[in-house]
Design a protein around this motif. Structure first.
Motif, short mmCIF file in Angstrom:
data_model
loop_
_atom_site.label_atom_id
_atom_site.label_comp_id
_atom_site.label_asym_id
_atom_site.label_seq_id
_atom_site.Cartn_x
_atom_site.Cartn_y
_atom_site.Cartn_z
N MET A 1 3.10 -7.20 39.79
CA MET A 1 1.77 -6.79 39.34
C MET A 1 1.72 -6.67 37.82
N GLY A 2 2.79 -6.16 37.21
CA GLY A 2 2.82 -6.07 35.75
C GLY A 2 2.70 -7.42 35.09
N ARG A 3 3.37 -8.43 35.61
CA ARG A 3 3.27 -9.78 35.04
C ARG A 3 1.86 -10.35 35.26
N ALA A 4 1.30 -10.12 36.46
CA ALA A 4 -0.03 -10.64 36.75
C ALA A 4 -1.09 -10.01 35.84
N LEU A 5 -0.97 -8.70 35.60
CA LEU A 5 -1.91 -8.03 34.70
C LEU A 5 -1.75 -8.54 33.27
N TRP A 6 -0.52 -8.83 32.87
CA TRP A 6 -0.31 -9.40 31.53
C TRP A 6 -1.03 -10.75 31.41
N LEU A 7 -0.94 -11.57 32.47
CA LEU A 7 -1.64 -12.85 32.44
C LEU A 7 -3.15 -12.66 32.24
N ARG A 8 -3.68 -11.58 32.79
CA ARG A 8 -5.11 -11.31 32.67
C ARG A 8 -5.47 -10.63 31.34
N GLY A 9 -4.49 -10.43 30.48
CA GLY A 9 -4.75 -9.82 29.19
C GLY A 9 -4.87 -8.31 29.22
N ARG A 10 -4.49 -7.68 30.31
CA ARG A 10 -4.60 -6.22 30.44
C ARG A 10 -3.22 -5.62 30.15
#
Length: 673
Positions: free
Chosen positions: A512-521
């Motif tokens: 989830m941390g990597r996915a949120l990084w992809l979203r710019g969050r």
């Protein structure tokens, strides 16, 4: 005077010095047995040095064999002189005493125990039946039969541990022989296996199946009754063995052509019942560490504290089924060794080791063993000054847990890749996916997705398979292998499913941390990643990803710390290139371009480094003024991605404005100079 040997000597070693340690100690030259010195301590010293993998300090040998002697070093010199007279030859000195250490060089000799240990290290599951039979014949008794020495507790502890290890080697050889033995041989191997490992459920099940196939139902009933009494006396569950016998009898009553394979888990189920088997994970038992310190210590000291710490930390990883502390400590109190405990508990892996406190130093040895092959997967020794016991134990515990997790994952990946794809269970399909995922190219990434989805079809609650699928979609977006926005959404969705499946799994929060990084969050990304390492402080990939995020739009000094810690936890990680690359990007943001270039080169040298990692090296070298090297890395990228440029790099990364300006400056220098 030497006497003729009655034992067979290996034909390929007939002209050499031959040493047999399995059974009574015997040393032969040219097939003739030599008379041994009468001193038991000379014999014990010879055997200890023969099996020692490295030169041994004289102080260690004195502590090993002499309780409170008047002159331990003088007695040691006398013992070594006796060994020299036994094994040295003209022009060939086998006792090597350099500085304050002693080594027995038997490289040109045949030693039965070393031959067996080498076979297990190489993998007995790969050996031909004839080689297995030869190894089985080498076990003529216990290691150093009847060589116990009074008032030498350290040697007795060493001997007990090594006897257990070689007993496990013997059992593993017999187990693999049973698979290929003829009907005339197999019962003999099973009976010997049963004698050596009476609480190993597998041997009882194989023996009962063989008796049923031969129609020996009365013998099977008698064996089951005896086994039930044996297991119940030790508080062990005999129900799986009873289930095996019921199935074996049912199969044995059918004509040979009508027999079908079935699982004991299905016995007693209604014909139309749907049976759901529990998801499989690799299982492990961490046995209490032996305390080899000169002074006898009560239970609950450093050795027990370290075992408890390792058990707790492994359990927090959530990727392994870890046997509870109470069980392993109970077995240890019954003097059950690690290898035997692993078979009693029917686990895939077992951890054993020792703790040695001497002269204000703490030495810890630890090994990870595959239960069914007795192969040591990983072994390490840690030696520290005992200035701060709690700090040292914490550091050693970190290294042990991270290494165990990494080695098991690699072993499981390598095993899964050899299995036919249609025979994989969820655990194996997941590890097959990891094998492809860590190759970092589009073709393998597509295969990784396929196997992660297979794992999820087989087990829809498998949190780590969702995390792996999320990472595969992350790679599609990060590497620009697929349309970016849909892949970002898929990475986020799979990470969410991982959290739903198990929100205590650090890998779910990592995904989830990597996915949120992809979203710019970025802030939310850091929160999830910190949750991952809070759940499991030894989760190396969580520390690495914190380094990755902070290296671009966060605290670059924190990024360096997270990078260093992740590499300390997992020095051979498949994502090591990323750990090194994150450190390089943080150094660029700190203006330390020359250091950044050196770390980036190390990242790019990793065999699975992809284009984004090579780009970090390219622009770091340019900022350091090393333009020729920078252009060389850019040329390497262009061999596979001819149009790759700074825009592609900055789209993949998410730098703060000052970081983006620095890397654009590196690209400008390459283009204009």
């Amino acid at each position: 005077m030497p006497v003729e040997s009655e034992r067979p000597i290996p034909t390929d070693a007939a002209a050499l010095l031959q040493v047999r340690l399995l059974g009574p100690l015997t040393i032969s030259r040219g097939g003739v047995v030599l008379a041994l010195p009468a001193s038991r301590k000379v014999q014990a010293l010879f055997a200890y040095l023969a099996l020692a993998p490295h030169p041994v300090a004289r102080s260690r040998l004195c502590d090993l064999l002499w309780d409170v002697p008047n002159d331990p070093r003088g007695e040691l010199r006398w013992c070594l002189s006796k060994i020299r007279s036994l094994v040295d030859e003209p022009g060939r000195h086998r006792v090597d005493t350099q500085a304050d250490t002693v080594r027995l060089d038997l490289a040109d000799c045949w030693v039965d125990a070393i031959d067996i240990a080498r076979a297990h290290h190489d993998g007995i599951d790969t050996l031909a039946p004839d080689r297995l039979r030869m190894l089985a014949a080498s076990f003529e008794g216990e290691l150093l039969d009847s060589l116990e020495i009074d008032r030498s507790p350290a040697f007795c502890g060493w001997l007990t541990a090594h006897r257990r290890r070689f007993r496990s080697f013997h059992v593993a050889v017999l187990e693999h022989l049973v698979r290929s033995a003829s009907d005339d041989e197999v019962l003999g191997y099973l009976e010997k296996w049963l004698e050596l490992a009476p609480f190993d459920r597998r041997v009882h099940e194989l023996l009962l199946n063989r008796l049923a196939e031969r129609g020996q139902f009365r013998e099977g009933e008698e064996h089951l009754a005896a086994t039930a009494r044996l297991f119940e006396a030790e508080g062990l569950d005999c129900a799986p063995i009873r289930a095996t016998w019921r199935l074996a009898k049912a199969q044995g009553d059918r004509p040979p052509g009508a027999r079908v394979a079935a699982s004991p888990a299905l016995i007693g189920a209604a014909p139309d019942a749907i049976v759901t088997l529990a998801p499989r994970r690799a299982s492990i038992a961490v046995m209490p560490f032996a305390d080899g310190s000169p002074a006898e210590r009560a239970r609950g000291g450093v050795a027990d504290a370290l075992a408890h710490d390792v058990i707790t930390r492994l359990a927090k990883l959530r990727s392994l089924f870890v046997i509870a502390q109470g069980t392993v400590f109970t077995l240890h109190e019954r003097r059950v060794g690690p290898e035997e405990a692993g078979r009693m508990l029917d686990v895939d892996y077992v951890v054993g080791g020792s703790v040695w406190r001497h002269d204000k130093r703490l030495t810890v040895t630890v090994d990870l063993t595959e239960t069914r092959t007795a192969r040591i997967v990983w072994a390490e020794s840690f030696d520290h000054k005992l200035d701060d016991a709690f700090f040292i134990l914490d550091e050693i515990g970190n290294r042990i847990v991270a290494s165990i997790a990494s080695e098991i994952e690699m072993t499981e990946r390598n095993r899964a890749i050899l299995r036919p794809p249609n025979s994989l269970d969820a655990w194996e399909a997941h590890h097959r996916g990891l094998w492809h995922m860590y190759r970092f190219n589009k073709t393998d990434n597509d295969l990784a997705q396929h196997f992660f989805k297979m794992a999820l079809r087989l087990d829809p609650t498998f949190a780590r398979a969702y995390a792996g699928l999320s990472f595969a979609h992350f790679q599609n977006a990060f590497q620009d292998w697929e349309q970016r926005e849909p892949e970002i959404d898929r990475a986020f969705e799979a990470a969410g499913q991982s959290l739903i499946a198990d929100d205590r799994d650090p890998a779910a929060h990592w995904a989830m941390g990597r996915a949120l990084w992809l979203r710019g969050r970025h802030n939310q990304s850091v929160v999830e990643l910190e949750q991952a390492v809070d759940l499991s402080p030894n989760f190396a990939q969580g520390h690495y990803t914190l380094a990755f995020v902070h290296s671009q739009d966060g605290d670059p000094r924190a990024a360096i710390g997270f990078s260093d810690h992740s590499r300390q936890l997992s020095p051979f990680d498949p994502l090591l290139f990323g750990m090194l690359g994150a450190r390089a990007m943080a150094l660029v943001r700190l203006g330390r371009f020359e250091e950044a270039a050196d770390w980036a080169i190390r990242a790019a040298a990793r065999p699975n480094a992809h284009a984004q990692i090579l780009a970090i090296a390219t622009y770091s070298l340019a900022l350091a003024g090393r333009l020729d090297e920078a252009r060389g890395y850019l040329a390497t990228i262009h061999k596979t991605l001819p149009r790759y440029g700074i825009g592609d790099f900055l789209t993949a990364m998410q730098f703060s404005s000052e970081g983006e300006q620095l890397f654009r400056e590196g690209a400008r220098r390459i283009e204009t100079n």
